[in-house]
Scaffold this motif. Structure first.
Motif, PDB file in Angstrom:
ATOM      1  N   THR A  52     -12.128 -12.138 -52.391  1.00  0.00           N
ATOM      2  CA  THR A  52     -12.817 -11.347 -53.428  1.00  0.00           C
ATOM      3  C   THR A  52     -14.314 -11.615 -53.494  1.00  0.00           C
ATOM      4  O   THR A  52     -15.034 -10.904 -54.183  1.00  0.00           O
ATOM      5  CB  THR A  52     -12.209 -11.637 -54.805  1.00  0.00           C
ATOM      6  N   ALA A  53     -14.795 -12.646 -52.800  1.00  0.00           N
ATOM      7  CA  ALA A  53     -16.193 -13.067 -52.911  1.00  0.00           C
ATOM      8  C   ALA A  53     -17.145 -11.963 -52.434  1.00  0.00           C
ATOM      9  O   ALA A  53     -16.819 -11.198 -51.528  1.00  0.00           O
ATOM     10  CB  ALA A  53     -16.419 -14.342 -52.100  1.00  0.00           C
ATOM     11  N   ASP A  54     -18.333 -11.919 -53.051  1.00  0.00           N
ATOM     12  CA  ASP A  54     -19.351 -10.944 -52.666  1.00  0.00           C
ATOM     13  C   ASP A  54     -20.740 -11.549 -52.822  1.00  0.00           C
ATOM     14  O   ASP A  54     -21.586 -11.008 -53.528  1.00  0.00           O
ATOM     15  CB  ASP A  54     -19.209  -9.684 -53.524  1.00  0.00           C
ATOM     16  N   PRO A  55     -21.006 -12.677 -52.155  1.00  0.00           N
ATOM     17  CA  PRO A  55     -22.332 -13.287 -52.243  1.00  0.00           C
ATOM     18  C   PRO A  55     -23.348 -12.499 -51.408  1.00  0.00           C
ATOM     19  O   PRO A  55     -22.968 -11.677 -50.573  1.00  0.00           O
ATOM     20  CB  PRO A  55     -22.112 -14.687 -51.657  1.00  0.00           C
ATOM     21  N   PRO A  56     -24.641 -12.748 -51.612  1.00  0.00           N
ATOM     22  CA  PRO A  56     -25.664 -12.046 -50.818  1.00  0.00           C
ATOM     23  C   PRO A  56     -25.484 -12.323 -49.325  1.00  0.00           C
ATOM     24  O   PRO A  56     -25.322 -13.467 -48.909  1.00  0.00           O
ATOM     25  CB  PRO A  56     -26.982 -12.636 -51.337  1.00  0.00           C
ATOM     26  N   GLN A  57     -25.528 -11.263 -48.523  1.00  0.00           N
ATOM     27  CA  GLN A  57     -25.276 -11.407 -47.091  1.00  0.00           C
ATOM     28  C   GLN A  57     -26.295 -12.320 -46.423  1.00  0.00           C
ATOM     29  O   GLN A  57     -25.958 -13.054 -45.486  1.00  0.00           O
ATOM     30  CB  GLN A  57     -25.291 -10.029 -46.420  1.00  0.00           C
ATOM     31  N   ILE A 103     -19.651 -16.290 -38.226  1.00  0.00           N
ATOM     32  CA  ILE A 103     -20.030 -14.995 -38.781  1.00  0.00           C
ATOM     33  C   ILE A 103     -19.193 -14.804 -40.038  1.00  0.00           C
ATOM     34  O   ILE A 103     -17.958 -14.781 -39.963  1.00  0.00           O
ATOM     35  CB  ILE A 103     -19.798 -13.844 -37.800  1.00  0.00           C
ATOM     36  N   ILE A 104     -19.854 -14.736 -41.180  1.00  0.00           N
ATOM     37  CA  ILE A 104     -19.207 -14.420 -42.456  1.00  0.00           C
ATOM     38  C   ILE A 104     -19.773 -13.072 -42.887  1.00  0.00           C
ATOM     39  O   ILE A 104     -20.966 -12.949 -43.163  1.00  0.00           O
ATOM     40  CB  ILE A 104     -19.480 -15.491 -43.526  1.00  0.00           C
ATOM     41  N   LYS A 105     -18.914 -12.086 -42.937  1.00  0.00           N
ATOM     42  CA  LYS A 105     -19.378 -10.715 -43.140  1.00  0.00           C
ATOM     43  C   LYS A 105     -18.767 -10.129 -44.399  1.00  0.00           C
ATOM     44  O   LYS A 105     -17.548 -10.009 -44.515  1.00  0.00           O
ATOM     45  CB  LYS A 105     -19.000  -9.868 -41.924  1.00  0.00           C
TER      46      LYS A 105
END
Length: 243
Positions: A52-57, A103-105
């Motif tokens: 569910t995470a949505d940190p700044p890319q 790579i964390i996308k």
């Protein structure tokens, strides 16, 4: 592994499913946690639940290289015997670990253009694999919504990199196919195989450990002799060999 050797020869890439990798129980969960934990530590970002995470890319894409000393899960990933059998088939018994990165996308509207990983190899020198990419899939790649890597099968036989008018993954005239794989799979491809990626549109994060293996005359990303501890190399003789 014969099927995967045949696929590497024909397509320039293959996906080895989790049940063939013979990893220790819970390995891929430990590897994913090690990647996320290292990213949090190095970049001062809170990720939490990757589904569910949505940190700044931009905070997910910094300080991503040189991971061996962070967690032994990275060493296990670099020395898996099934992986190394296929890597050495491509690049020979003297192959070295050139580098590894994550790579964390997350949700990102950008495409990654089609390209080759065999940087510095002149056109016409593609008769053999000078390097290869061995990527551990740490979250499920179920569909295009996951923002998967896409490939141009057989492009390793062209013996050259993409030209500017061929690079756009949407408008290229070459047929591309997405990487579909379960967490715990190994995606392995010839260094000259053209690939890119499409945007992720679903919630959560796509997590991958990318490893480059190279023939000994290639220029590695890391000076492992300087950066890796003797204790780790002594504990893992296979690591010492690939470094």
């Amino acid at each position: 592994l014969f099927r995967h050797v045949a696929e590497l020869e024909a397509y320039g890439m293959t996906v080895v499913p989790p049940e063939k990798m013979h990893s220790a129980p819970g390995f891929i969960e430990r590897l994913r946690s090690a990647i996320l934990r290292t990213c949090e530590k190095r970049n001062g970002v809170t990720i939490g639940d990757h589904t569910t995470a949505d940190p700044p890319q931009d905070l997910l894409s910094k300080n991503t290289w040189n991971l061996l000393e962070e967690d032994e899960a990275f060493v296990e990933a670099a020395t898996n015997p099934v992986q190394m059998a296929l890597v050495r088939w491509l690049c020979g018994q003297s192959v070295i670990l050139g580098g590894h990165t994550w790579i964390i996308k997350g949700k990102d509207g950008r495409n990654l253009n089609l390209h080759s990983d065999a940087h510095g190899i002149p056109p016409g020198a593609g008769q053999i694999a000078h390097m290869c990419n061995a990527s551990w899939v740490c979250t499920d790649y179920d569909s295009a919504e996951d923002g998967p890597t896409v490939f141009v099968p057989g492009s390793h036989k062209y013996g050259r990199a993409t030209l500017p008018h061929e690079q756009d993954v949407v408008n290229t005239t070459f047929k591309t196919f997405p990487l579909i794989a379960k967490a715990g799979s190994l995606a392995l491809w010839h260094g000259a195989t053209w690939h890119g990626s499409v945007p992720r549109t679903k919630p959560g994060l796509r997590v991958t450990l990318v490893q480059t293996f190279m023939r000994s005359y290639m220029r590695p990303q890391h000076m492992h002799d300087r950066d890796s501890s003797p204790q780790l190399r002594q504990k893992y003789p296979e690591l010492d060999r690939v470094l």
